[in-house]
Write a protein that holds these residues in place. Structure first.
Motif, PDB file in Angstrom:
ATOM      1  N   SER A 179      43.892  67.775 -43.715  1.00 12.01           N
ATOM      2  CA  SER A 179      43.809  67.830 -45.157  1.00 12.01           C
ATOM      3  C   SER A 179      42.830  68.874 -45.734  1.00 12.01           C
ATOM      4  CB  SER A 179      43.327  66.486 -45.780  1.00 12.01           C
ATOM      5  OG  SER A 179      43.070  66.508 -47.145  1.00 12.01           O
ATOM      6  N   ILE A 180      43.396  69.647 -46.746  1.00 13.04           N
ATOM      7  CA  ILE A 180      42.608  70.559 -47.505  1.00 13.04           C
ATOM      8  C   ILE A 180      42.594  70.261 -48.891  1.00 13.04           C
ATOM      9  CG2 ILE A 180      42.416  73.008 -48.168  1.00 13.04           C
ATOM     10  CD1 ILE A 180      43.991  73.851 -45.570  1.00 13.04           C
ATOM     11  N   ILE A 181      43.800  69.873 -49.477  1.00 11.06           N
ATOM     12  CA  ILE A 181      43.681  69.686 -50.850  1.00 11.06           C
ATOM     13  C   ILE A 181      42.894  68.494 -51.383  1.00 11.06           C
ATOM     14  CG2 ILE A 181      45.088  69.120 -52.859  1.00 11.06           C
ATOM     15  CD1 ILE A 181      45.650  71.845 -51.708  1.00 11.06           C
ATOM     16  N   GLY A 182      43.066  67.397 -50.385  1.00 11.04           N
ATOM     17  CA  GLY A 182      42.472  66.253 -50.586  1.00 11.04           C
ATOM     18  C   GLY A 182      41.047  66.163 -50.184  1.00 11.04           C
ATOM     19  N   MET A 183      40.327  67.259 -49.758  1.00  9.09           N
ATOM     20  CA  MET A 183      38.965  67.382 -49.455  1.00  9.09           C
ATOM     21  C   MET A 183      38.193  67.938 -50.511  1.00  9.09           C
ATOM     22  SD  MET A 183      38.213  65.664 -46.851  1.00  9.09           S
ATOM     23  CE  MET A 183      39.303  64.453 -47.180  1.00  9.09           C
ATOM     24  N   SER A 225      38.977  71.442 -38.389  1.00  5.61           N
ATOM     25  CA  SER A 225      39.461  72.575 -39.323  1.00  5.61           C
ATOM     26  C   SER A 225      39.267  71.979 -40.793  1.00  5.61           C
ATOM     27  CB  SER A 225      40.810  72.756 -39.094  1.00  5.61           C
ATOM     28  OG  SER A 225      41.701  71.855 -39.150  1.00  5.61           O
ATOM     29  N   SER A 226      39.459  70.739 -41.065  1.00  4.05           N
ATOM     30  CA  SER A 226      39.549  70.233 -42.327  1.00  4.05           C
ATOM     31  C   SER A 226      38.172  70.112 -42.824  1.00  4.05           C
ATOM     32  CB  SER A 226      40.297  68.806 -42.456  1.00  4.05           C
ATOM     33  OG  SER A 226      40.148  68.226 -43.621  1.00  4.05           O
ATOM     34  N   VAL A 227      37.205  69.449 -41.725  1.00  2.00           N
ATOM     35  CA  VAL A 227      35.589  69.336 -42.207  1.00  2.00           C
ATOM     36  C   VAL A 227      35.237  70.731 -42.237  1.00  2.00           C
ATOM     37  CG1 VAL A 227      33.707  68.453 -41.277  1.00  2.00           C
ATOM     38  CG2 VAL A 227      35.801  67.314 -40.796  1.00  2.00           C
ATOM     39  N   PHE A 228      35.685  71.510 -41.698  1.00  2.00           N
ATOM     40  CA  PHE A 228      34.850  72.966 -41.779  1.00  2.00           C
ATOM     41  C   PHE A 228      35.423  73.385 -43.269  1.00  2.00           C
ATOM     42  CE2 PHE A 228      35.498  77.779 -41.439  1.00  2.00           C
ATOM     43  CZ  PHE A 228      34.047  78.057 -41.449  1.00  2.00           C
ATOM     44  N   ILE A 229      36.553  73.486 -43.722  1.00  2.00           N
ATOM     45  CA  ILE A 229      36.989  73.965 -44.773  1.00  2.00           C
ATOM     46  C   ILE A 229      36.447  73.292 -46.129  1.00  2.00           C
ATOM     47  CG2 ILE A 229      39.217  74.301 -46.220  1.00  2.00           C
ATOM     48  CD1 ILE A 229      40.692  74.789 -44.002  1.00  2.00           C
ATOM     49  N   LYS A 231      33.421  71.999 -46.017  1.00  2.00           N
ATOM     50  CA  LYS A 231      31.859  72.408 -46.240  1.00  2.00           C
ATOM     51  C   LYS A 231      32.104  73.671 -46.818  1.00  2.00           C
ATOM     52  CE  LYS A 231      30.215  69.751 -42.456  1.00  2.00           C
ATOM     53  NZ  LYS A 231      29.506  69.876 -41.065  1.00  2.00           N
ATOM     54  N   VAL A 232      32.871  74.629 -46.538  1.00  2.00           N
ATOM     55  CA  VAL A 232      32.926  76.259 -46.959  1.00  2.00           C
ATOM     56  C   VAL A 232      33.119  76.079 -48.214  1.00  2.00           C
ATOM     57  CG1 VAL A 232      34.306  78.110 -46.868  1.00  2.00           C
ATOM     58  CG2 VAL A 232      33.368  77.164 -44.511  1.00  2.00           C
ATOM     59  N   LEU A 233      34.197  75.200 -48.773  1.00  2.00           N
ATOM     60  CA  LEU A 233      34.602  75.363 -50.126  1.00  2.00           C
ATOM     61  C   LEU A 233      33.703  74.842 -51.229  1.00  2.00           C
ATOM     62  CD1 LEU A 233      38.516  74.425 -49.952  1.00  2.00           C
ATOM     63  CD2 LEU A 233      37.474  76.516 -50.465  1.00  2.00           C
ATOM     64  N   LYS A 234      32.788  73.587 -50.662  1.00  2.00           N
ATOM     65  CA  LYS A 234      31.822  73.052 -51.377  1.00  2.00           C
ATOM     66  C   LYS A 234      30.726  74.032 -51.418  1.00  2.00           C
ATOM     67  CE  LYS A 234      33.334  68.238 -50.989  1.00  2.00           C
ATOM     68  NZ  LYS A 234      32.955  66.673 -50.646  1.00  2.00           N
ATOM     69  N   GLY A 235      30.349  74.502 -50.494  1.00  6.39           N
ATOM     70  CA  GLY A 235      29.273  75.370 -50.347  1.00  6.39           C
ATOM     71  C   GLY A 235      29.460  76.642 -51.334  1.00  6.39           C
ATOM     72  N   TRP A 236      30.698  77.133 -51.353  1.00  2.00           N
ATOM     73  CA  TRP A 236      30.938  78.355 -52.310  1.00  2.00           C
ATOM     74  C   TRP A 236      31.029  77.832 -53.839  1.00  2.00           C
ATOM     75  CZ3 TRP A 236      36.015  78.919 -54.987  1.00  2.00           C
ATOM     76  CH2 TRP A 236      36.285  80.447 -55.547  1.00  2.00           C
ATOM     77  N   LEU A 237      31.616  76.668 -53.984  1.00  2.00           N
ATOM     78  CA  LEU A 237      31.592  76.129 -55.585  1.00  2.00           C
ATOM     79  C   LEU A 237      30.400  75.961 -56.053  1.00  2.00           C
ATOM     80  CD1 LEU A 237      34.823  73.831 -55.640  1.00  2.00           C
ATOM     81  CD2 LEU A 237      34.482  75.931 -56.801  1.00  2.00           C
TER      82      LEU A 237
END
Length: 289
Positions: A179-183, A225-229, A231-237
């Protein structure tokens, strides 16, 4: 009834989305089924506004046991729908969230004696969570269940509210293993991971979710991969304030709108080929900061 729903698929209101082709195969089968064929549908709403960045649709199902299921539709293929999704990263509610709350409230006021379930896929699941979390307390107690199917989460204010905490007690959240959208954003703490036969972001399509003996096939945990994405998106936001988030959304969709496309897919790429100068102009107009 569902037996008459196929007419909608050919109407001007039906916008092609990622599941359109599969929907056309599924709906006739559901309409002919003994379990769902006579299910009544009412209060269908479809609203689309480029000025408000709003793409909203909802319908209510009257089930055989007398309960109702309020269903919110996810994002269609339009640029407006996708821009509204990106606006979820802002603290103020998007137009569809506000309308979802009013739609659910009006439905529950009309059906006072019926138990209520609410749900949706993708943005539809987000709308279901927002609408139920922001209902008055006396209405929340009438809710039987809320379903979120690989839906982006909510902003901090709603996620930390008492209304959300009450809603979470009856929330059933499902996500595919990559999942990407759901995270995205603040998502439910407890969720069920479903096996998909696709990869990466394509697992967002619920028709790829695997079923065995009438139940989803479950996985123990998300893929790395889902867990990594997440963390990256939340860190960026977290590094962007509200103004910079808004600038990013406006910048991105300013470039897309320069193609003169109205939807993603073939329309977007053809528009890009036909309007290369407009795209370059839009990119050059971006502030370097």
């Amino acid at each position: 009834t569902l037996r008459e729903l196929n007419v909608l698929m050919d109407s001007k209101d039906y916008v092609q989305g990622m599941t359109a082709n599969d929907d056309r195969h599924l709906l006739p089968l559901v309409a002919r089924s003994e379990r769902f064929g006579d299910t009544r549908l009412y209060d269908y709403v479809h609203e689309f506004s480029e000025d408000e960045d709003k793409q909203f649709a909802a319908v209510t199902f009257l089930l055989a046991d007398g309960s109702i299921f309020v269903s919110f539709r996810g994002t269609d293929g339009s640029l407006v729908g996708w821009k509204e999704d990106f606006n979820l990263c802002l603290p103020t509610p998007i137009p569809s969230q506000t309308q979802a709350r009013e739609y659910l409230r009006a439905t529950m006021e009309t059906c006072l004696q019926r138990s209520v379930m609410v749900g949706g896929h993708s943005k539809g699941g987000n709308l279901a969570m927002y609408a139920t979390a922001t209902l008055p307390e006396d209405m929340q107690h009438r809710l039987k269940a809320v379903y979120s199917n690989d839906a982006p989460g909510l902003n901090d204010t709603v996620f930390l509210s008492d209304g959300y905490k009450h809603m979470e007690l009856i929330l059933h959240a499902f996500v595919p293993q990559s999942s990407i959208i759901g995270m995205l954003l603040m998502h439910p703490k407890s969720y069920t991971v479903i096996r998909s036969n696709s990869v990466s972001v394509f697992q967002h399509n619920p028709y790829t979710w695997q079923v065995e003996q009438g139940r989803f096939i479950r996985e123990k945990e998300l893929q790395n991969s889902s867990v990594f994405i997440e963390k990256v998106l939340k860190g960026w936001l977290a590094e962007l304030d509200e103004d910079h988030r808004q600038q990013f959304v406006n910048m991105l969709f300013g470039i897309l709108q320069a193609t003169e496309a109205k939807s993603f897919g073939k329309d977007l790429w053809l528009g890009a080929l036909r309007n290369p100068k407009a795209i370059v102009t839009a990119v050059q107009g971006i502030d370097a900061n």
